[in-house]
Structures are given as C-alpha cells and as structure tokens.
Enzyme design. Sequence first.
Site, PDB file in Angstrom:
ATOM      1  N   GLU A  40       0.866  -1.180   0.000  1.00 34.25           N
ATOM      2  CA  GLU A  40       0.000   0.000   0.000  1.00 34.25           C
ATOM      3  C   GLU A  40       0.899   1.226   0.000  1.00 34.25           C
ATOM      4  O   GLU A  40       1.706   1.427   0.913  1.00 34.25           O
ATOM      5  CB  GLU A  40      -0.897   0.023   1.253  1.00 34.25           C
ATOM      6  N   LYS A 128     -11.749  -1.773   5.774  1.00 33.18           N
ATOM      7  CA  LYS A 128     -10.531  -1.619   6.574  1.00 33.18           C
ATOM      8  C   LYS A 128     -10.959  -1.198   7.982  1.00 33.18           C
ATOM      9  O   LYS A 128     -11.890  -0.401   8.139  1.00 33.18           O
ATOM     10  CB  LYS A 128      -9.668  -0.542   5.920  1.00 33.18           C
TER      11      LYS A 128
HETATM   12  C1  3PG Z   1      -2.899   3.440   8.204  1.00 32.76           C
HETATM   13  O1  3PG Z   1      -3.135   4.449   7.545  1.00 32.76           O
HETATM   14  O2  3PG Z   1      -3.423   2.359   7.928  1.00 32.76           O
HETATM   15  C2  3PG Z   1      -2.002   3.557   9.403  1.00 32.76           C
HETATM   16  O3  3PG Z   1      -1.256   4.707   9.388  1.00 32.76           O
HETATM   17  C3  3PG Z   1      -1.175   2.352   9.662  1.00 32.76           C
HETATM   18  O4  3PG Z   1      -0.872   2.354  11.008  1.00 32.76           O
HETATM   19  P1  3PG Z   1       0.546   1.940  11.546  1.00 32.76           P
HETATM   20  O5  3PG Z   1       1.504   3.035  11.126  1.00 32.76           O
HETATM   21  O6  3PG Z   1       0.396   1.849  13.043  1.00 32.76           O
HETATM   22  O7  3PG Z   1       0.949   0.640  10.932  1.00 32.76           O
END
Ligand code: 3PG
Length: 207
Positions: A40, A128
Amino acid sequence: MDVEKLIEEYKIMPLVTLETSEMAEILGEALTECGLNIVEVTFRSDAAAGAIRILTEKFPNLLVGAGTVLTTGMVDQALEAGAKFILAPGFNREVVAYCQEKNVPVYPGCMTPTEIDMAYSMGLRTVKIFPFVPMGGLPVLKAVAAPYKMMKFVVTGGIKNENLAETLAYDKIISCGGSWLISGTKLKAGDKAGIVQDIKEAMKLVK
Ligand code: 3PG
C-alpha cells in the site's frame, strides 16, 4: 485479477510513504526478492503517484494499492499510475461510489458499527478497520463484528510482529497492514538488505 483473493493470500500488507523514486525502486526490489508482491503506497507525499507508477511499471508482479485516498481526484491519480485497489482511513461515500463505478476494489476505514453499516449498505463486504490496536484491538473488533457475520476486515494501526499471529488468527481478518513492515529509515538509507531481512522475519510469522 482477483485483488481480494491476493490480499487474503499474502495476509500482510506493507504500508509505505515514498518520497523519492529511489525509495520506490529499492522497495520494489526488496518486496519481489521476498516474494511479498503486495504494497500500500499512501498519498501522504507528493511523490505518491509517481512512486506507484514506478512500482507498477518496473515490477509487474507487484500488486500495488493506493492508501490515504481522500478524494475522487486522488482515486484518478492512483488508477492512472497503475494502482489496483484503494484504501482510506475513513469512510467517504463519494470515494466509495466512485471506485465502485470504476469497478475498483475499495477498502474504506471503519471504526464503528455505523460505519460498517454504511459500507454494507453500499454493497461492500470487506472494509478496513483503522486504527485497529488503539481502537481496542481484537476484543473490540470481535464485539463490533458480531452482528456483521457477512463482513471481513483488513486491519491497520498498531500491528507489529508481536501481535501479528494472534491478529491473523481471527478468521474475519483477511490481512494485517501497516508501517511496521518496512522501516522508513532503512528505505531512505537505501538499506535493501535490512528491509529484506525485516520482511522475511514478518513472513515467517504468517502461516
Ligand atoms: C494506516 O493508515 O493504515 C495507518 O497509518 C497504519 O498504522 P501503523 O503506522 O500503526 O501501521
């Protein structure tokens, strides 16, 4: 291409914010070397669309999703660059409808039953969940998900190697995404070997 099947098969999805084309190339090389052909790329930098284009053109086996997609304009930029699916931190009806019109898988961020309801009413069956761990992690998601037997989840926010296996053990969760998989510092430094080692360590925890 069955994007969702691939998301489910890989089980983990690195989330990266890329600032330069060099970072995109190192990332593409590291991911393909490890056989983790999914990523992603967030629209949290001006370089996002360019980076997605480099990844999709140079690494044709890589399934690239665009993240932090907040507007239909960003959807256009992401798709033109070659992204195959869209993720967002929140639920934006206009963005979801636009992706559906274009037949592109979209995973809006949901945190509450109301948001899951909104997604369900638009025909989505996978959303999500963000931010997963700060929201309360598995106990909260299991409670929220109980009435929504038909829904599946991609979770992000606070996932680390330490909580990965237990999170993936919940059968409603098809994938764990997040920034822990790829160190931004290592990417910036061009430390491909270090990135490969980190990816492999996480991949060992998945099965
Ligand atoms: C997202 O946008 O999905 C998050 O920023 C991911 O979270 P993380 O940095 O704690 O993995």
